[in-house]
Motif scaffolding. Structure first.
Motif, mmCIF file in Angstrom:
data_model
loop_
_atom_site.group_PDB
_atom_site.id
_atom_site.type_symbol
_atom_site.label_atom_id
_atom_site.label_comp_id
_atom_site.label_asym_id
_atom_site.label_seq_id
_atom_site.Cartn_x
_atom_site.Cartn_y
_atom_site.Cartn_z
ATOM 1 N N ILE A 134 -4.324 -33.832 6.516
ATOM 2 C CA ILE A 134 -5.136 -33.236 5.458
ATOM 3 C C ILE A 134 -5.433 -31.781 5.807
ATOM 4 O O ILE A 134 -5.867 -31.475 6.925
ATOM 5 C CB ILE A 134 -6.452 -34.020 5.294
ATOM 6 C CG1 ILE A 134 -6.113 -35.447 4.852
ATOM 7 C CG2 ILE A 134 -7.379 -33.352 4.286
ATOM 8 C CD1 ILE A 134 -7.200 -36.436 5.091
ATOM 9 N N ALA A 135 -5.203 -30.914 4.834
ATOM 10 C CA ALA A 135 -5.471 -29.486 5.030
ATOM 11 C C ALA A 135 -6.844 -29.147 4.472
ATOM 12 O O ALA A 135 -7.131 -29.439 3.308
ATOM 13 C CB ALA A 135 -4.400 -28.671 4.304
ATOM 14 N N CYS A 150 -7.138 -29.581 0.571
ATOM 15 C CA CYS A 150 -8.504 -29.508 0.042
ATOM 16 C C CYS A 150 -8.871 -28.044 -0.188
ATOM 17 O O CYS A 150 -9.345 -27.349 0.724
ATOM 18 C CB CYS A 150 -9.485 -30.133 1.025
ATOM 19 S SG CYS A 150 -9.118 -31.852 1.415
ATOM 20 N N PRO A 151 -8.635 -27.555 -1.395
ATOM 21 C CA PRO A 151 -9.024 -26.176 -1.713
ATOM 22 C C PRO A 151 -10.497 -26.089 -2.118
ATOM 23 O O PRO A 151 -11.178 -27.115 -2.197
ATOM 24 C CB PRO A 151 -8.130 -25.833 -2.906
ATOM 25 C CG PRO A 151 -7.710 -27.132 -3.499
ATOM 26 C CD PRO A 151 -7.972 -28.229 -2.517
ATOM 27 N N ASN A 152 -10.958 -24.881 -2.403
ATOM 28 C CA ASN A 152 -12.341 -24.726 -2.876
ATOM 29 C C ASN A 152 -12.489 -25.347 -4.273
ATOM 30 O O ASN A 152 -11.507 -25.575 -4.974
ATOM 31 C CB ASN A 152 -12.721 -23.236 -2.897
ATOM 32 C CG ASN A 152 -11.766 -22.441 -3.768
ATOM 33 O OD1 ASN A 152 -11.675 -22.636 -4.971
ATOM 34 N ND2 ASN A 152 -11.010 -21.556 -3.134
ATOM 35 N N PHE A 153 -13.743 -25.599 -4.683
ATOM 36 C CA PHE A 153 -13.990 -26.292 -5.951
ATOM 37 C C PHE A 153 -13.322 -25.619 -7.149
ATOM 38 O O PHE A 153 -12.721 -26.286 -7.977
ATOM 39 C CB PHE A 153 -15.491 -26.359 -6.232
ATOM 40 C CG PHE A 153 -16.187 -27.524 -5.564
ATOM 41 C CD1 PHE A 153 -15.618 -28.791 -5.535
ATOM 42 C CD2 PHE A 153 -17.448 -27.364 -5.007
ATOM 43 C CE1 PHE A 153 -16.271 -29.872 -4.943
ATOM 44 C CE2 PHE A 153 -18.110 -28.430 -4.408
ATOM 45 C CZ PHE A 153 -17.521 -29.686 -4.376
ATOM 46 N N ILE A 154 -13.487 -24.286 -7.237
ATOM 47 C CA ILE A 154 -13.032 -23.667 -8.488
ATOM 48 C C ILE A 154 -11.512 -23.616 -8.615
ATOM 49 O O ILE A 154 -10.992 -23.347 -9.692
ATOM 50 C CB ILE A 154 -13.649 -22.261 -8.747
ATOM 51 C CG1 ILE A 154 -13.236 -21.288 -7.669
ATOM 52 C CG2 ILE A 154 -15.147 -22.311 -8.944
ATOM 53 C CD1 ILE A 154 -13.361 -19.855 -8.164
ATOM 54 N N LYS A 174 4.587 -34.460 -3.934
ATOM 55 C CA LYS A 174 4.220 -35.476 -2.935
ATOM 56 C C LYS A 174 2.864 -35.199 -2.293
ATOM 57 O O LYS A 174 2.442 -35.907 -1.395
ATOM 58 C CB LYS A 174 5.270 -35.485 -1.811
ATOM 59 C CG LYS A 174 6.676 -35.401 -2.288
ATOM 60 C CD LYS A 174 7.344 -36.719 -2.090
ATOM 61 C CE LYS A 174 8.726 -36.655 -2.692
ATOM 62 N NZ LYS A 174 9.498 -37.801 -2.666
ATOM 63 N N ILE A 175 2.228 -34.111 -2.687
ATOM 64 C CA ILE A 175 0.996 -33.693 -2.006
ATOM 65 C C ILE A 175 -0.221 -34.138 -2.803
ATOM 66 O O ILE A 175 -0.295 -33.921 -4.007
ATOM 67 C CB ILE A 175 0.937 -32.145 -1.874
ATOM 68 C CG1 ILE A 175 2.260 -31.588 -1.365
ATOM 69 C CG2 ILE A 175 -0.233 -31.703 -1.018
ATOM 70 C CD1 ILE A 175 2.541 -31.802 0.067
ATOM 71 N N GLY A 176 -1.180 -34.740 -2.110
ATOM 72 C CA GLY A 176 -2.421 -35.168 -2.754
ATOM 73 C C GLY A 176 -3.450 -34.047 -2.755
ATOM 74 O O GLY A 176 -3.333 -33.062 -2.021
ATOM 75 N N LEU A 177 -4.487 -34.239 -3.586
ATOM 76 C CA LEU A 177 -5.533 -33.219 -3.708
ATOM 77 C C LEU A 177 -6.860 -33.783 -3.214
ATOM 78 O O LEU A 177 -7.194 -34.949 -3.463
ATOM 79 C CB LEU A 177 -5.656 -32.822 -5.185
ATOM 80 C CG LEU A 177 -6.643 -31.705 -5.513
ATOM 81 C CD1 LEU A 177 -6.194 -30.381 -4.901
ATOM 82 C CD2 LEU A 177 -6.770 -31.543 -7.041
ATOM 83 N N GLY A 178 -7.610 -32.942 -2.506
ATOM 84 C CA GLY A 178 -8.939 -33.357 -2.039
ATOM 85 C C GLY A 178 -9.945 -32.242 -2.262
ATOM 86 O O GLY A 178 -9.579 -31.077 -2.418
ATOM 87 N N LEU A 221 -6.779 -33.694 10.597
ATOM 88 C CA LEU A 221 -7.435 -32.794 9.645
ATOM 89 C C LEU A 221 -7.208 -31.384 10.199
ATOM 90 O O LEU A 221 -7.560 -31.113 11.352
ATOM 91 C CB LEU A 221 -8.929 -33.135 9.554
ATOM 92 C CG LEU A 221 -9.796 -32.336 8.587
ATOM 93 C CD1 LEU A 221 -9.239 -32.337 7.180
ATOM 94 C CD2 LEU A 221 -11.212 -32.923 8.548
ATOM 95 N N VAL A 222 -6.595 -30.541 9.408
ATOM 96 C CA VAL A 222 -6.140 -29.243 9.925
ATOM 97 C C VAL A 222 -6.783 -28.105 9.138
ATOM 98 O O VAL A 222 -6.669 -28.064 7.907
ATOM 99 C CB VAL A 222 -4.592 -29.131 9.802
ATOM 100 C CG1 VAL A 222 -4.102 -27.860 10.487
ATOM 101 C CG2 VAL A 222 -3.916 -30.355 10.388
ATOM 102 N N GLY A 223 -7.452 -27.211 9.835
ATOM 103 C CA GLY A 223 -8.077 -26.060 9.181
ATOM 104 C C GLY A 223 -7.163 -24.850 9.236
ATOM 105 O O GLY A 223 -6.243 -24.685 8.429
ATOM 106 N N GLY A 224 -7.378 -23.992 10.238
ATOM 107 C CA GLY A 224 -6.670 -22.714 10.354
ATOM 108 C C GLY A 224 -5.155 -22.821 10.166
ATOM 109 O O GLY A 224 -4.554 -22.026 9.439
#
Ligand code: PEP
Length: 254
Positions: free
Chosen positions: A8-9, A42-46, A59-63, A235-238
């Protein structure tokens, strides 16, 4: 849960709208031949609605990165679990340490958010837990993990095939550039698994839970984490902010 690994990004608040959409497009293109595993961003809300359109058919899910604990009402500025599903989300991060630090989120809030998310069909909570540096250096990690799991999940009913993802994120490793030793992650994941077994029973934990690691994972250090016991993903950030880097991390795990 199935045995598929999940990566998860978490894009945090690091990108503007245009950068977010460009990254979503690059990642969709890069992963078009993905055969196994689950990937989510997982992008920002907007950006959610636009990213959902970009990811459609791929193939990519959204969070999402957060959620409120009520389904509807006079809660200015908040976003409900139902709204996230409408926006196309399959996952939502709950209780990230940055929210606990900057927005004073506590385990009562986290507990309520998990319960609210589980009331909605097809939305999977990614619950973040982990010790801070002070707790780590005074040898309190095991208790902290046990306590955080109790506070977050006690009294939570997991029914049918509902899923919960636990993200072990040692706070001191997040954004530091240095992940913890894989053997330490393996040990912490075992503590988490045993605590969950105690709370929910082994069968439910095997079927309904995944335990993933987060904290400065990058293409170089990820290999040390591959094949660890009780590690169901990352879970991957940077390293998720660049499509090529993220692809290397994912390829190493899958
Ligand atoms: C995170 O914040 O969830 C995270 C894993 O960040 P980073 O990979 O940048 O440490």
């Amino acid at each position: 849960m199935d045995n598929e690994k999940i990566i998860i990004a978490n894009w945090k608040m690091k990108l503007n709208l245009q950068e977010t959409l460009e990254l979503a497009k690059s990642i969709k293109a890069k992963f078009k031949d993905l055969k196994k595993g689950e990937i989510a961003v997982c992008p920002n809300f907007i950006s959610l609605l636009e990213v959902a359109k970009i990811l459609k058919g791929g193939k990519i899910g959204l969070g999402a990165q957060d959620v409120f604990w009520e389904q509807k009402g006079a809660y200015t500025g908040e976003i409900s679990p139902g709204l996230l599903v409408e926006a196309g989300c399959k996952y939502v991060i709950i209780g990230h340490s940055e929210r606990r630090k900057f927005l004073m989120e506590n385990y009562e809030i986290i507990h309520k958010e998990i319960k609210a998310v589980l009331q909605v069909e097809d939305l999977i909570p990614i619950v973040c837990i982990g010790e801070n540096w002070d707790e780590r250096k005074t040898d309190r990690r095991d208790y902290v993990l046990y306590d955080q799991l109790q506070q977050a999940l006690s009294g939570v009913d997991v029914v049918g095939d509902q899923k919960i993802i636990l993200a072990y994120e040692p706070i001191w490793a997040i954004g530091s550039g240095t992940a913890i030793e894989p053997s330490e992650a393996e040990y912490a994941h075992k503590i988490i698994k045993l605590t969950l077994n105690n709370m929910f029973g082994m069968e439910m934990v095997n079927n309904n839970f995944k335990i993933i690691y987060g904290g400065s994972i990058n293409p170089k250090n990820v290999k040390g984490f591959v094949g660890l016991e009780n590690l169901d993903g990352m879970l991957v950030g940077g390293a998720s902010l660049d499509a090529d880097e993220f692809y290397s991390v994912v390829k190493a795990v899958l």
